[in-house]
Design a protein around this motif. Structure first.
Motif, mmCIF file in Angstrom:
data_model
loop_
_atom_site.group_PDB
_atom_site.id
_atom_site.type_symbol
_atom_site.label_atom_id
_atom_site.label_comp_id
_atom_site.label_asym_id
_atom_site.label_seq_id
_atom_site.Cartn_x
_atom_site.Cartn_y
_atom_site.Cartn_z
ATOM 1 N N PHE A 68 14.380 -35.440 -9.088
ATOM 2 C CA PHE A 68 13.674 -36.692 -9.314
ATOM 3 C C PHE A 68 13.327 -36.862 -10.786
ATOM 4 C CE2 PHE A 68 12.619 -35.824 -4.853
ATOM 5 C CZ PHE A 68 12.953 -37.035 -4.280
ATOM 6 N N THR A 69 13.432 -38.089 -11.271
ATOM 7 C CA THR A 69 12.902 -38.442 -12.580
ATOM 8 C C THR A 69 11.911 -39.581 -12.396
ATOM 9 O OG1 THR A 69 14.869 -37.775 -13.810
ATOM 10 C CG2 THR A 69 13.416 -39.363 -14.865
ATOM 11 N N THR A 70 10.690 -39.349 -12.836
ATOM 12 C CA THR A 70 9.653 -40.374 -12.771
ATOM 13 C C THR A 70 9.452 -40.946 -14.166
ATOM 14 O OG1 THR A 70 8.526 -39.262 -10.952
ATOM 15 C CG2 THR A 70 7.243 -40.835 -12.239
ATOM 16 N N ALA A 71 9.577 -42.264 -14.282
ATOM 17 C CA ALA A 71 9.445 -42.927 -15.575
ATOM 18 C C ALA A 71 8.238 -43.859 -15.550
ATOM 19 C CB ALA A 71 10.715 -43.713 -15.906
ATOM 20 N N ALA A 72 7.295 -43.595 -16.436
ATOM 21 C CA ALA A 72 6.089 -44.418 -16.510
ATOM 22 C C ALA A 72 6.212 -45.390 -17.679
ATOM 23 C CB ALA A 72 4.857 -43.539 -16.685
ATOM 24 N N ALA A 73 6.023 -46.676 -17.407
ATOM 25 C CA ALA A 73 6.094 -47.688 -18.457
ATOM 26 C C ALA A 73 4.846 -47.614 -19.334
ATOM 27 C CB ALA A 73 6.229 -49.073 -17.842
ATOM 28 N N THR A 74 5.070 -47.618 -20.631
ATOM 29 C CA THR A 74 3.971 -47.593 -21.592
ATOM 30 C C THR A 74 4.124 -48.804 -22.516
ATOM 31 O OG1 THR A 74 3.943 -45.184 -21.543
ATOM 32 C CG2 THR A 74 2.834 -46.253 -23.393
ATOM 33 N N TYR A 75 3.086 -49.619 -22.589
ATOM 34 C CA TYR A 75 3.158 -50.885 -23.316
ATOM 35 C C TYR A 75 2.245 -50.855 -24.535
ATOM 36 C CZ TYR A 75 5.220 -52.559 -18.931
ATOM 37 O OH TYR A 75 6.015 -52.717 -17.829
ATOM 38 N N TYR A 76 2.767 -51.377 -25.647
ATOM 39 C CA TYR A 76 1.936 -51.551 -26.833
ATOM 40 C C TYR A 76 1.100 -52.822 -26.693
ATOM 41 C CZ TYR A 76 4.064 -47.689 -29.365
ATOM 42 O OH TYR A 76 4.452 -46.446 -29.772
ATOM 43 N N GLU A 77 0.157 -52.999 -27.612
ATOM 44 C CA GLU A 77 -0.873 -54.026 -27.402
ATOM 45 C C GLU A 77 -0.322 -55.452 -27.399
ATOM 46 O OE1 GLU A 77 -1.225 -52.845 -31.832
ATOM 47 O OE2 GLU A 77 -0.652 -51.941 -29.910
ATOM 48 N N ASP A 78 0.759 -55.720 -28.086
ATOM 49 C CA ASP A 78 1.311 -57.074 -28.154
ATOM 50 C C ASP A 78 2.606 -57.212 -27.355
ATOM 51 O OD1 ASP A 78 -0.746 -57.896 -29.891
ATOM 52 O OD2 ASP A 78 0.343 -57.098 -31.625
ATOM 53 N N PHE A 79 2.736 -56.428 -26.277
ATOM 54 C CA PHE A 79 3.988 -56.451 -25.521
ATOM 55 C C PHE A 79 4.230 -57.825 -24.901
ATOM 56 C CE2 PHE A 79 1.005 -55.860 -22.084
ATOM 57 C CZ PHE A 79 1.622 -56.405 -20.966
ATOM 58 N N ILE A 80 5.495 -58.120 -24.651
ATOM 59 C CA ILE A 80 5.869 -59.389 -24.035
ATOM 60 C C ILE A 80 5.886 -59.210 -22.518
ATOM 61 C CG2 ILE A 80 7.678 -61.146 -23.874
ATOM 62 C CD1 ILE A 80 8.582 -60.257 -26.655
ATOM 63 N N PRO A 81 5.070 -59.949 -21.791
ATOM 64 C CA PRO A 81 5.010 -59.785 -20.329
ATOM 65 C C PRO A 81 6.380 -59.966 -19.675
ATOM 66 C CG PRO A 81 3.219 -61.161 -21.113
ATOM 67 C CD PRO A 81 4.147 -60.965 -22.284
ATOM 68 N N ASN A 82 6.587 -59.256 -18.586
ATOM 69 C CA ASN A 82 7.783 -59.347 -17.744
ATOM 70 C C ASN A 82 9.032 -58.703 -18.360
ATOM 71 O OD1 ASN A 82 6.276 -60.877 -15.848
ATOM 72 N ND2 ASN A 82 6.715 -62.742 -17.012
ATOM 73 N N ILE A 83 8.889 -58.059 -19.516
ATOM 74 C CA ILE A 83 10.011 -57.319 -20.084
ATOM 75 C C ILE A 83 9.843 -55.839 -19.741
ATOM 76 C CG2 ILE A 83 11.133 -56.569 -22.212
ATOM 77 C CD1 ILE A 83 10.608 -59.223 -23.421
ATOM 78 N N VAL A 84 10.784 -55.331 -18.977
ATOM 79 C CA VAL A 84 10.712 -53.940 -18.524
ATOM 80 C C VAL A 84 11.284 -53.028 -19.603
ATOM 81 C CG1 VAL A 84 11.483 -52.325 -16.748
ATOM 82 C CG2 VAL A 84 10.938 -54.698 -16.144
ATOM 83 N N PRO A 85 10.648 -51.899 -19.876
ATOM 84 C CA PRO A 85 11.190 -50.987 -20.891
ATOM 85 C C PRO A 85 12.615 -50.551 -20.540
ATOM 86 C CG PRO A 85 8.969 -50.339 -20.245
ATOM 87 C CD PRO A 85 9.384 -51.412 -19.293
ATOM 88 N N ASN A 86 13.476 -50.489 -21.541
ATOM 89 C CA ASN A 86 14.857 -50.083 -21.299
ATOM 90 C C ASN A 86 15.241 -48.862 -22.142
ATOM 91 O OD1 ASN A 86 14.974 -51.176 -23.818
ATOM 92 N ND2 ASN A 86 16.638 -52.620 -23.414
ATOM 93 N N THR A 87 14.251 -48.087 -22.560
ATOM 94 C CA THR A 87 14.535 -46.899 -23.363
ATOM 95 C C THR A 87 15.159 -45.810 -22.503
ATOM 96 O OG1 THR A 87 12.275 -46.122 -22.964
ATOM 97 C CG2 THR A 87 12.658 -47.360 -24.984
ATOM 98 N N ASN A 88 15.991 -44.990 -23.130
ATOM 99 C CA ASN A 88 16.659 -43.891 -22.449
ATOM 100 C C ASN A 88 16.164 -42.556 -22.986
ATOM 101 O OD1 ASN A 88 18.469 -45.567 -20.884
ATOM 102 N ND2 ASN A 88 19.571 -45.964 -22.813
ATOM 103 N N SER A 89 16.307 -41.545 -22.160
ATOM 104 C CA SER A 89 15.892 -40.207 -22.579
ATOM 105 C C SER A 89 16.868 -39.649 -23.600
ATOM 106 C CB SER A 89 15.830 -39.266 -21.376
ATOM 107 O OG SER A 89 15.554 -37.953 -21.804
#
Length: 234
Positions: A68-89
């Protein structure tokens, strides 16, 4: 990540892009927010399959070959709502495989804030985690269901009297999984560890050895720990 403590023992800060944890272990880290204020990222935890899983003797934890890989979304203070993080390991996936996956943090990369120099112990024990040892040369501490009545008391309890401390050389033989070792009520000094055997005398940092509440013994590996006998009880 900047590691600042292991098992609640303050470490000299050091950087790590991957932390390996097993049962009962704790690591405190600081993550510096250096991206843009509109960014979103993911922080990941990967759980490796078991070394006991079908056809595999190279991994850890669950016995069903699922990782299993659990990915927790982390948002900066001015993030744009409804945009899901797409970063890769960026972590090499081979680090989840033997022999790397069972590695604890190296014993020689940090300096504990409060040093407790190693003392020569009056007692040394050599338990082996392979319960099929026919020679009786090592204590097996077998705890299989239904086996309690078959064990000699000498293989279940070791009386070290009024000794002030004990050094234990933990050896894992012919077993494909790691063992997270823990001494209830104590922080143990971790003196050495690795694969293959040990003479119990090779110490990584005797002037300021690492202290942990739990530490993993690698497959076919060993760990040398020591702790003061200052907390009576079973």
């Amino acid at each position: 990540m900047t590691v600042i403590a292991n098992d609640f023992v303050p470490d000299g800060p050091h950087n790590a892009n991957l932390i390996t944890l097993s049962v009962g272990q704790h690591t405190d880290v600081v993550v510096e927010a250096t991206a843009k204020s509109t960014d979103t990222i993911r922080m990941r935890i990967t759980e490796g399959p078991s070394g006991l899983s079908p056809g595999s003797h190279t991994k850890c934890t669950l016995n069903d070959s699922i990782s299993f890989t659990t990915a927790a979304a982390t948002y900066y203070e001015d993030f744009i709502p409804n945009i899901v993080p797409n970063t890769n390991s960026a972590i090499d996936s081979s680090l989840n495989l033997f022999p790397f996956n069972y590695n604890n943090q190296p014993l020689d990369i940090t300096v504990l804030a409060f040093a407790m120099p190693l003392k020569e112990p009056p007692t040394m024990l050599n338990p082996m985690t392979n319960a099929d040892d026919p020679t009786g040369a090592y204590m097996s501490f077998e705890a299989k269901p239904g086996d309690a009545d078959k064990q000699l008391i000498e293989r279940a309890v070791y009386d070290i009297g009024s000794n002030s401390s004990v050094r234990i050389v933990m050896i894992s033989v012919g077993f494909p999984d790691s063992h997270s070792m823990h001494i209830d009520g104590h922080n143990m000094q971790v003196l050495a560890g690795g694969v293959c055997g040990s003479d119990g005398r090779t110490i990584v940092n005797p002037s300021n050895p690492q202290r942990h509440g739990a530490r993993s013994v690698q497959p076919n590996g060993y760990h040398i720990i020591q702790y003061d006998l200052d907390n009576p009880g079973v």
